[in-house]
Scaffold this motif. Sequence first.
Motif, PDB file in Angstrom:
ATOM      1  N   ASN A  50      37.360  52.433  32.470  1.00 28.12           N
ATOM      2  CA  ASN A  50      36.107  51.571  32.893  1.00 28.12           C
ATOM      3  C   ASN A  50      36.661  50.209  33.687  1.00 28.12           C
ATOM      4  OD1 ASN A  50      37.053  50.199  30.564  1.00 28.12           O
ATOM      5  ND2 ASN A  50      35.197  49.405  29.998  1.00 28.12           N
ATOM      6  N   LYS A  51      37.896  49.681  33.281  1.00 30.79           N
ATOM      7  CA  LYS A  51      38.396  48.605  33.882  1.00 30.79           C
ATOM      8  C   LYS A  51      38.972  48.879  35.446  1.00 30.79           C
ATOM      9  CE  LYS A  51      38.674  45.909  29.564  1.00 30.79           C
ATOM     10  NZ  LYS A  51      39.645  45.172  28.756  1.00 30.79           N
ATOM     11  N   ASP A  52      39.045  50.057  35.493  1.00 30.28           N
ATOM     12  CA  ASP A  52      39.808  50.551  36.797  1.00 30.28           C
ATOM     13  C   ASP A  52      38.770  50.666  37.694  1.00 30.28           C
ATOM     14  OD1 ASP A  52      42.472  49.921  35.920  1.00 30.28           O
ATOM     15  OD2 ASP A  52      42.811  52.078  35.356  1.00 30.28           O
ATOM     16  N   LEU A  53      37.448  50.646  37.445  1.00 32.22           N
ATOM     17  CA  LEU A  53      36.294  51.169  38.324  1.00 32.22           C
ATOM     18  C   LEU A  53      35.681  49.698  38.875  1.00 32.22           C
ATOM     19  CD1 LEU A  53      34.370  53.966  36.228  1.00 32.22           C
ATOM     20  CD2 LEU A  53      35.880  54.120  38.421  1.00 32.22           C
ATOM     21  N   ALA A  54      35.206  49.596  40.129  1.00 35.30           N
ATOM     22  CA  ALA A  54      34.443  48.755  40.482  1.00 35.30           C
ATOM     23  C   ALA A  54      33.092  48.821  40.045  1.00 35.30           C
ATOM     24  CB  ALA A  54      34.157  48.884  42.098  1.00 35.30           C
ATOM     25  N   PHE A  55      32.312  47.808  39.841  1.00 35.16           N
ATOM     26  CA  PHE A  55      30.967  48.256  39.144  1.00 35.16           C
ATOM     27  C   PHE A  55      30.136  48.949  40.001  1.00 35.16           C
ATOM     28  CE2 PHE A  55      26.729  46.980  37.746  1.00 35.16           C
ATOM     29  CZ  PHE A  55      26.825  46.863  36.372  1.00 35.16           C
ATOM     30  N   GLU A  56      30.078  48.994  41.127  1.00 38.38           N
ATOM     31  CA  GLU A  56      29.460  49.905  42.002  1.00 38.38           C
ATOM     32  C   GLU A  56      29.758  51.203  41.786  1.00 38.38           C
ATOM     33  OE1 GLU A  56      29.784  45.812  44.201  1.00 38.38           O
ATOM     34  OE2 GLU A  56      31.296  47.128  42.908  1.00 38.38           O
TER      35      GLU A  56
ATOM     36  N   ARG B   1      37.297  43.619  38.027  1.00 38.91           N
ATOM     37  CA  ARG B   1      37.206  44.965  38.300  1.00 38.91           C
ATOM     38  C   ARG B   1      37.884  45.027  39.863  1.00 38.91           C
ATOM     39  NH1 ARG B   1      35.929  45.519  34.077  1.00 38.91           N
ATOM     40  NH2 ARG B   1      34.087  46.691  33.197  1.00 38.91           N
ATOM     41  N   PRO B   2      38.316  46.085  40.330  1.00 33.96           N
ATOM     42  CA  PRO B   2      38.967  46.490  41.567  1.00 33.96           C
ATOM     43  C   PRO B   2      37.700  46.327  42.645  1.00 33.96           C
ATOM     44  CG  PRO B   2      38.713  48.331  40.308  1.00 33.96           C
ATOM     45  CD  PRO B   2      38.555  47.434  39.404  1.00 33.96           C
ATOM     46  N   GLU B   3      38.417  46.188  43.939  1.00 31.24           N
ATOM     47  CA  GLU B   3      37.386  46.262  44.900  1.00 31.24           C
ATOM     48  C   GLU B   3      36.699  47.523  45.222  1.00 31.24           C
ATOM     49  OE1 GLU B   3      36.339  43.928  47.210  1.00 31.24           O
ATOM     50  OE2 GLU B   3      37.696  42.343  46.040  1.00 31.24           O
ATOM     51  N   TYR B   4      35.478  47.637  45.762  1.00 33.90           N
ATOM     52  CA  TYR B   4      34.789  48.889  45.685  1.00 33.90           C
ATOM     53  C   TYR B   4      35.484  49.753  47.086  1.00 33.90           C
ATOM     54  CZ  TYR B   4      30.980  52.367  47.007  1.00 33.90           C
ATOM     55  OH  TYR B   4      30.585  53.450  47.183  1.00 33.90           O
ATOM     56  N   GLY B   5      35.679  51.174  46.784  1.00 38.38           N
ATOM     57  CA  GLY B   5      36.038  51.782  47.628  1.00 38.38           C
ATOM     58  C   GLY B   5      37.671  52.277  47.316  1.00 38.38           C
ATOM     59  N   THR B   6      38.130  51.857  46.141  1.00 39.62           N
ATOM     60  CA  THR B   6      39.328  52.508  45.674  1.00 39.62           C
ATOM     61  C   THR B   6      39.228  53.789  45.657  1.00 39.62           C
ATOM     62  OG1 THR B   6      38.809  51.823  43.437  1.00 39.62           O
ATOM     63  CG2 THR B   6      39.853  50.053  44.701  1.00 39.62           C
TER      64      THR B   6
END
Length: 629
Positions: free
Chosen positions: A451-457, A372-377
Amino acid sequence: MNKEERKQKKRRERIIADLESFGFDFPEGLRENIEDNIAGEEGEYRLNPIQLTMELLNIAPQYKKTALISLICSIIAEVFVFTTFFFGALVAQGIYQYHQYGEGTEVKKYAIITAVALLLHLIVSGISTYLSHRTSFEILHELRMRLFKKLQEISPGYLVEQPVGKIKVLLNERVSELEDWIAHLMPELPGKLLHPILCTIILFSVDWPIGLSIFAPLPIVIGGSMIMMKKYEARLGVYIGAYGHLAEKTVEFVRGIPVIKAFLYGDRYFKKYKEAVDFAHDTTMEWYKTSWLSMAIILGAVMSPFIATLPIAFLRFQNGKIEIWGLLLSLVLPLSILPQGYLLAQSMELFQLCSDSYRGIHELLQIKPQIRPEYGTNPDFDRSKGVVLKKVRFSYVQDQEVLHGISFEAKPNEITALVGPSGSGKSTVAKLIAGFWDQDEGQIFIENVSNKDLAFEELMEELAYVSQDNFLFDTSIKKNLLLAKPDATEEEIIKACQLASCHDFIMDLPDGYETIVGDAGGRLSGGERQRITIARAMLKDARIIVLDEATAYTDPENEALIQDAISRLIKNKTLIVIAHRLHTIQNAHQILVMEKGNIVARGVHEDLMESSNIYQNLWKRYLGEEEYV
C-alpha cells in the motif's frame, strides 16, 4: 532536566495556576484543551512579530516586493505628517509675527509646503493601504488554498478524528484573523515605531527640557500596561478556546437539530449550546472588566500629555528660550506621541491574537503527508491476488496500540467478513486497507503491491470503500454517482442503481436522477443515502470493495436485495465486509472474529458456531435483538 525544560515547566505551572485562579466553570473537556494549547510542550512553535511577518510573506513570496513598497510608502507618509507639523508651525509663527509686528516673511511659501505635504501624505498613505490590502487578500487566498491542499495530502483519518467545527474555525475564522496584521500592522507598525522617535528628536532639537518632559506620563502608561498584561496568556487562551468551543457546538447543534427534535432532546441539548454561548460571553466580559481599570489609566495618561510639557513649554517661551514655532510644536507633538504608544500596545495585543491563530494553522500545515509515489507509476498489480495483511500494528495515539499484529488474506471471488464486539478494531482494519491511515508496523498488500508503493489515486482506482457514515454532496443524485465514474453512461448509472435497489425510489422523486439531495444528502433518508453510496461503489467497478457496516441504514426488504446484488457483484472481485447484522455474512467464505485488536478466531459460519465462544455469544446477542424487535 535542562534549563529550557525547567523554564517550560514553570511556565506551564504558572498558566495552569492562572486558569485555576479565574474560578470559571469550564464546559466538559475545554479546560484540558486550553491548557494544552496555551501551555504547550517543550519546543512549542512561537514567533516574534518579525518572524510572523516573514512566515506570512513566504506563503505568497511573489508579493514580498508589493509588501515592501507598502511599508516604504507608510514610512514616507509618516515623514510627510511631520513635514506638515513643522511647516504648519512656521506658518502659524509667520501669522503671529505679522499681526504682532506687522511683518511675517515666507508665510505663503510655508503654507504651500504644508498643503503639499498634507496632500502627499494622503496620496502615499492611500497607495500603502491599497497595496497592503491587496497583499493581504492574496496571502489569505493562498493560505486557504494551502490548507485545502494539505487536507487532501494528509491521512483522511485526520478529518475523521477532528470535530467539524474545529476545521471550520481554522479555515475561516483563524485565517481571517490574520487580515489585520497583514493589511495594517505589517506596513504601519514601522511607521508607528518611527512616529514617537521623530517626535522625540524634533522636541529635543527644539528644547531639551521640553524633550524630557514628554516622558512624564510614561510611568503611568507602563503601570497600566503591566496591569493589563497580568495573566494575559491564560486569558487569551480562554478567549480563543471559548470561541472555538462555541463554533464546534454551533455546528453540532445546527446539524443535529432533526435528531434532537426526533428524540425530544431539544431542551437538554440546547443547554449544552447555551452553556457554550454563556461561557464565551462571561469569560469575555470578565476579561473586559479586569481591563477597564488599566485601560482607564492608560487612556488618562495618553490623553494628558500636557501634565509636564504645557507648563515647561510656556515657561521656556516666556523666558525667550524658544520661539513661537517651537511652542506650537511643543503643544502639538506630545498629543501624537502617547496615542501612538497606545496604538503600539494594541498592536502587540493584536500580534498575540494573530500569533495564536497562526500557530494552529502552522500545526496543520506541518502535519506530515502520507508518503506515496507520484500517480502514474503503473504498479505491477497481480489480479489473481486480493488483500493481504501481515503482522499489522496501528495506534491512533502514540503508545496506545489498537491493532496487535493482524494477519489475514482476502482472496478474489470471495467474501471476507470481520465481526466482533464494538471497539474490537474491525473498522480500523477497513480504514487502513482504504488508506485512511498508514500502519505503524507490518505490511498491507493490494493485489500483491504494498500500500505504501501506491499513489492514493491508484489505490482508489482499485478499491471502493463504503461506510455507514455515508456522505453525499449538495448536488443532484446523478452528479453524486458520477464521482465514481465521470464518463459513465446513462445505462451504467441505472444498472448500478438497480443492483443497489435504489432505482425505483429515485424515479419516484420529482426530478428523478436530477433531484438535489441537499446538504450532506439531508433531503434523503438514511437508508436512501446508503443505497446511493452503495450504487456509487458499484458504478466504480473497483476490483476490491470494502463495506464497513454498509447496510446499517437499510430496511430488511432492501437489505435482502442489496445482499443479493453484493453476491452477484463478487465475481472477479475481493469483497471485505464489516458486519453488525450477522445474518448478512453467514455465507461468507471467511469470517474473522476480532477482540481487543486481535483476530481470535477464523473460519466459516458453521465451524465458528462450534469452535468460537465469542462468535457464539455475538450470535446470541444478535438473535436476542431480533426477537426483541
